[in-house]
Design an enzyme around this catalytic site. Structure first.
Site, mmCIF file in Angstrom:
data_model
loop_
_atom_site.group_PDB
_atom_site.id
_atom_site.type_symbol
_atom_site.label_atom_id
_atom_site.label_comp_id
_atom_site.label_asym_id
_atom_site.label_seq_id
_atom_site.Cartn_x
_atom_site.Cartn_y
_atom_site.Cartn_z
ATOM 1 N N HIS A 274 6.345 20.865 26.087
ATOM 2 C CA HIS A 274 5.717 21.109 24.789
ATOM 3 C C HIS A 274 4.215 21.283 24.958
ATOM 4 O O HIS A 274 3.589 20.609 25.779
ATOM 5 C CB HIS A 274 6.014 19.934 23.844
ATOM 6 C CG HIS A 274 5.685 20.250 22.417
ATOM 7 N ND1 HIS A 274 4.413 20.156 21.914
ATOM 8 C CD2 HIS A 274 6.471 20.690 21.403
ATOM 9 C CE1 HIS A 274 4.428 20.521 20.644
ATOM 10 N NE2 HIS A 274 5.664 20.843 20.308
ATOM 11 N N ARG A 322 6.771 25.422 21.949
ATOM 12 C CA ARG A 322 7.887 25.304 22.900
ATOM 13 C C ARG A 322 8.849 26.481 22.727
ATOM 14 O O ARG A 322 8.777 27.204 21.730
ATOM 15 C CB ARG A 322 8.611 23.978 22.740
ATOM 16 C CG ARG A 322 8.877 23.565 21.308
ATOM 17 C CD ARG A 322 9.588 22.226 21.258
ATOM 18 N NE ARG A 322 9.518 21.653 19.930
ATOM 19 C CZ ARG A 322 10.420 20.824 19.436
ATOM 20 N NH1 ARG A 322 11.476 20.495 20.151
ATOM 21 N NH2 ARG A 322 10.277 20.321 18.232
ATOM 22 N N TYR A 331 -1.431 25.095 17.883
ATOM 23 C CA TYR A 331 -1.278 25.428 19.306
ATOM 24 C C TYR A 331 -2.365 26.389 19.790
ATOM 25 O O TYR A 331 -2.476 26.641 20.993
ATOM 26 C CB TYR A 331 0.128 25.968 19.604
ATOM 27 C CG TYR A 331 1.187 24.969 19.187
ATOM 28 C CD1 TYR A 331 1.127 23.653 19.628
ATOM 29 C CD2 TYR A 331 2.220 25.316 18.317
ATOM 30 C CE1 TYR A 331 2.057 22.719 19.216
ATOM 31 C CE2 TYR A 331 3.164 24.387 17.904
ATOM 32 C CZ TYR A 331 3.070 23.084 18.360
ATOM 33 O OH TYR A 331 3.990 22.159 17.941
ATOM 34 N N ASP A 381 -4.926 21.278 6.474
ATOM 35 C CA ASP A 381 -5.194 19.859 6.727
ATOM 36 C C ASP A 381 -6.245 19.772 7.831
ATOM 37 O O ASP A 381 -6.571 20.784 8.474
ATOM 38 C CB ASP A 381 -3.899 19.115 7.114
ATOM 39 C CG ASP A 381 -3.195 19.754 8.287
ATOM 40 O OD1 ASP A 381 -3.836 19.964 9.330
ATOM 41 O OD2 ASP A 381 -1.989 20.071 8.178
#
Ligand code: FPP
Ligand code: K
Ligand code: ZN
Length: 465
Positions: A274, A322, A331, A381
């Site tokens: 991940h 992933r 990411y 966020d």
């Protein structure tokens, strides 16, 4: 379709179904690498599994939701000279100032993560060029209350410490900086606390008796290095019973075992690779020594690079975390920031498409009213704002590692991360104008440029008394 050249950036995208096999070879295989990347980021994926599953449907729906943002400007933002939305700096600053403020009662269950909210908001603000020194006193006060007498930090006063909260607390103090902030950390207790996390197999737990994963290894190395704590395990460290004397004993081998058959890095040996854990693994190794040495020693680099490259979604341009999962703005950092470390270790550049990631962030990850998001349709966020901005910075700036750099700081143990240099801005096929530039971010610590060095030099030679 007979054109043998790769489409230029001004020609309309060629749909793959229009290509014959021989065209395909000429179009894709016969072109230079940079054209190849650009091409892949303009068209639908060349190979499609015809089996329909929940995963393939989610991917199709995601692409449909994102395409309007890549092809048009649904948020009606002002555009830069590359026809991409400008970085909405003022709106993001206002959003992050809000995430640094008070929270409604419904957020109480998130109290244990309070140090993270401070870190993400402060780091995001500095990336946008804001001076956060006005928060110094508040940050010191907040973390003085959250520090546990036995070492480390919890979410607030009276909470048990946790290594993730401790990591976020230390980075927040490093970001605001200053002797008072640094000296508010009980380094001796911290040394004992970290010693308690070291495990017989070389890794670290996140709390006493808690889960052992690669976040623990990374957080421990970050804190030991920034606070210049002794590499020697404290006398009361339980893993001394297994013959360990150093925080680094068996650690490289443990990180190595987290690289799985795909080439990516997982939370712990045997788990799924991940992106978030990949950055932790590479960061950990880049603190243990020079990345040139440690990454090549402990990882299968070609396999790692293959997995990292496979994370860049085409045509979305952003990264997934992933295999067979969706693009997500966070990411942009967890994968995007791996590249500087991999480039330093491999001596190769041009391994990823900076322009495509920049396009995803500017066009698809900016929320209309401010703050950044996972993907269109999601709410902003502090976490996605911080890490999209760190990723945007990574697309814009080229860093190199040079042991001879910055000779005054980082001469002792775990000193490798103080020898990074900013080579300059990435200009080739760039997606940004000057107004879209994000500030420099330390490639390993993800704090503003210069702040890690200031903290380390404050502590260098001090020992623990
Ligand atoms: C999957 O979420 C996410 C994880 C398995 C890892 C999250 C870990 C971090 C963010 C690392 C924290 C780092 C430190 C330094 C403490 P998901 O299933 O919702 O997302 P996905 O579909 O994109 O995998
Ligand atoms: K996700
Ligand atoms: Zn995310």
């Amino acid at each position: 379709m007979s054109a043998a050249q790769a489409p230029s950036s001004t020609s309309p995208a060629v749909r793959l179904e229009e290509l014959s096999d021989s065209d395909f070879e000429e179009e894709i295989i016969g072109t230079a690498m940079s054209d190849h990347l650009e091409y892949l980021h303009r068209v639908a994926p060349p190979l499609r599994d015809l089996l329909e599953t929940d995963t393939s449907k989610a991917q199709d729906e995601t692409l449909e939701a994102i395409l309007p943002f890549l092809e048009g400007n649904p948020n009606e933002f002002d555009l830069n000279s590359h026809h991409l939305p400008k970085l909405q700096r003022k709106k993001h600053v206002a959003f992050l100032e809000k995430t640094l403020g008070n929270y409604p009662a419904q957020m109480a269950p998130m109290d244990a993560a309070r140090p993270w909210f401070l870190y993400w908001s402060l780091q995001g603000l500095t990336a946008l060029g804001e001076d956060v020194s006005k928060y110094q006193e508040r940050v010191i006060y907040t973390f003085a209350a959250a520090q546990h007498p036995m070492g480390g930090y919890g979410g607030g006063h009276g909470q048990l410490p946790h290594l993730a909260a401790t990591y976020a607390a230390v980075l927040s103090l490093v970001i605001v900086g200053g002797a008072e902030a640094y000296d508010s950390i009980n380094r001796k207790a911290m040394w004992h606390y970290l010693g308690n996390m070291k495990q017989a197999d070389g890794g670290f737990t996140m709390s006493p008796g808690g889960e052992e994963d690669i976040r623990g290894a990374f957080c421990a190395m970050v804190i030991l290095s920034l606070l210049d704590l002794p590499l020697e395990l404290p006398p009361d460290a339980p893993s001394r019973a297994h013959g360990h004397t150093s925080f680094m004993d068996n650690l490289g081998g443990w990180v190595s075992r987290c690289q799985n058959y795909e080439g990516g890095i997982s939370a712990a040996p045997g788990n799924e690779a991940h992106g978030a854990y990949a950055f932790c693994g590479l960061g950990c190794l880049s603190i243990m020594g020079s990345p040139t040495e440690t990454l090549n020693k402990y990882l299968d680099m070609p396999l790692l690079i293959h997995w990292l490259s496979s994370r860049q979604c085409a045509p979305e341009g952003g990264f997934s975390g992933r295999t067979n999962k969706l693009v997500d703005g966070c990411y942009s950092h967890w994968i995007g920031s791996c590249w500087a470390l991999v480039e330093a270790a491999s001596g190769k550049t041009g391994l990823w498409n900076r322009s495509a990631l920049g396009r995803y962030i500017l066009a698809a990850a900016q929320f209309k009213k401010g703050g950044l998001v996972d993907k269109p349709g999601k709410r902003p966020d502090a976490y996605h704002s911080c890490y999209n901005l760190a990723g945007l910075s990574a697309t814009q700036r080229v860093y190199t590692f040079d042991e001879a750099m910055n000779g005054n700081v980082g001469k002792g143990h775990l000193g490798a991360p103080y020898h990074w240099e900013e080579k300059g801005l990435y200009e080739e096929d760039k997606a940004w104008d000057e107004g879209d530039l994000v500030d420099r971010v330390h490639p390993v610590f993800i704090v503003p440029w210069g702040k890690a060095e200031e903290c380390r030099s404050h502590f260098e030679g001090k020992g623990v008394v």
